[in-house]
Design an enzyme around this catalytic site. Structure first.
Site, short mmCIF file in Angstrom:
data_model
loop_
_atom_site.label_atom_id
_atom_site.label_comp_id
_atom_site.label_asym_id
_atom_site.label_seq_id
_atom_site.Cartn_x
_atom_site.Cartn_y
_atom_site.Cartn_z
N LYS A 127 1.11 -1.22 -0.20
CA LYS A 127 -0.25 0.23 -0.02
C LYS A 127 0.98 1.07 0.37
O LYS A 127 1.72 1.24 0.39
CB LYS A 127 -1.09 0.25 1.38
N MET A 160 -10.49 -5.45 6.49
CA MET A 160 -10.04 -3.89 6.14
C MET A 160 -11.02 -3.12 6.63
O MET A 160 -12.04 -3.14 7.05
CB MET A 160 -10.74 -4.06 4.58
N GLY A 161 -10.59 -2.15 6.99
CA GLY A 161 -10.83 -1.34 7.71
C GLY A 161 -12.47 -0.76 7.17
O GLY A 161 -13.43 -0.80 7.69
N CYS A 216 -8.88 3.01 1.97
CA CYS A 216 -7.83 1.85 3.39
C CYS A 216 -8.13 2.64 4.29
O CYS A 216 -7.45 3.10 4.75
CB CYS A 216 -6.47 1.70 3.32
#
Length: 413
Positions: A78, A326-327, A112
């Site tokens: 990322k 994943m947030g 993200c």
């Protein structure tokens, strides 16, 4: 590359780019201040993408990222670019790039949520937040403009003696060591590309090839909140919802099945026109399976009792089952759980009803779900307005810290 008169090659030296390597939630990535990037990478385009690919070490046919800063998983491949915001009532602009591992592609289609927890800390430490907004001791409220999805996010960053407080005793399943708690609020989280429920339905019949299910139809809740997500009942695919990574990531047929479901879901959500386009939009939508709570043992060996959670959720990111959650998908889970009639709320219904009966219900709209690494609690404020569901904000707690800072070296050419 240039050559000398005797045709021996001379290669240009590496360039040095200021960068910070940070963990945010259960992810980590390379953070940049926009103005520190080479001039041609300060604007969107091939130069920027090529720089970030080389920083991470992609594409890598060995899937190791040995020659880059990536970790060869969707959680660790990322990049983040931050800049002082010129948008009213915001402090920092946050742009997220998900770098593909096996091919030269940077996906800019989503956010993200995990790395969001680190954005406020980086912004404060790098002078992107006005000093008048930072207390000497207390909580700094950082107003983030998420450029990928055009949404506001609020990060509550602890400050001690004028500096970001990174250490603490807050434990987050999926992260080995405790750290300081950072509360993150996703404001009006319905995705910027359309309605919260793009089909207008809480549950749809998702048409898929008959090789997946004989009927050629799966029940699905398709929601744009946090990140576009397709929720499927785990039982329809032969799963319990309590699977760990190896149960799915070690099964090539299962991974292909989920990618097919994701592609068909993307078409039905209106994100792409044809399933073939899904290959160029790997980051979104996500696909997740949901189920009523059952006991299981997390990847760290922690026993998760069904009474500890309201439902189980397993989500895939960039073609693999995520090691935690994943947030942004957690935002989708919290949102869908707060709206009666979705597959997520139905999976949690029995547990939530039991808590109400026993007097243990959480009336603040919070739901606790199980994931491969443990559990996560997320809360949403939902209301039905003129027949349409709206969610004002979704709240969760994460943590973040700087792992390394200095310069990243990047070969030219």
């Amino acid at each position: 590359m240039t050559t000398t008169t005797d045709q021996k090659p001379i290669f240009a030296p590496q360039i040095k780019v200021p960068a910070t390597y940070m963990r945010g939630g259960t992810s980590k990535g390379v953070f940049f201040n926009l103005t520190d990037l080479p001039a041609d990478a300060q604007v969107a385009g091939c130069a920027r993408d090529n720089l970030l690919l080389r920083v991470i070490g992609s594409p890598d046919p060995y899937a190791k990222h040995t020659d880059g800063m990536g970790g060869a998983t969707s959680s660790t491949s990322k990049t983040v670019i931050l800049a002082k915001s010129d948008k009213a009532d915001h402090d920092v602009d946050y742009l997220f790039g998900q770098v593909a591992i096996d091919r030269p592609f940077v996906d800019w289609s989503g956010n993200c949520g995990n790395l969001t927890a680190a954005v406020g800390s980086f912004a404060i430490s790098n002078g992107l937040v006005d000093s008048s907004r930072i207390p000497h001791n207390g909580i700094a409220v950082v107003r983030i403009w998420q450029k990928n999805i055009q949404k506001t996010i609020i990060a509550h960053v602890p400050i001690t003696n004028g500096e970001v407080q990174e250490t603490g005793d807050f434990e987050l399943d999926g992260v080995t060591f405790p750290a300081a708690e950072v509360q993150v609020e996703f404001v009006d989280p319905a995705d910027g590309e359309g309605a919260m429920f793009p089909t207008g339905n809480l549950i749809d019949d998702l048409k898929v090839p008959t090789e997946i299910v004989p009927s050629g139809v799966l029940q699905a809740t398709m929601i744009n909140a946090g990140i576009p997500t397709v929720f499927i009942n785990a039982s329809e695919l032969g799963y319990t919802g309590a699977e760990l990574q190896e149960a799915i990531n070690g099964d090539a047929k299962a991974l292909a099945m989920f990618e097919t479901i994701r592609a068909y879901g993307a078409v039905q959500m209106g994100l792409i026109k044809h399933i073939d386009e899904a290959a160029s939009r790997q980051h979104t939508p996500k696909v997740a399976i949901v189920a009523a709570p059952i006991d299981y043992t997390s990847s760290s060996g922690k026993a998760i009792a069904k009474t500890d959670i309201d439902l189980n959720v397993r989500a895939l990111s960039m073609g693999k089952l995520h090691h935690a959650m994943m947030g942004t998908a957690a935002v989708a889970i919290g949102t869908a759980a707060a709206i009666p009639g979705t597959l997520v709320s139905l999976a949690a219904a029995e547990s939530k009803a039991s808590k109400h009966t026993s007097g243990k219900a959480d009336d603040n709209g919070f739901v606790t779900f199980g994931h491969p690494s443990g559990t996560l609690k997320v809360g949403a404020e939902a209301a039905e307005v003129n027949g349409n569901w709206q969610v004002n904000k979704v709240v969760m707690s994460r943590s973040a810290r700087v792992l390394m800072e200095g310069w990243v070296r990047v070969p030219q050419g």
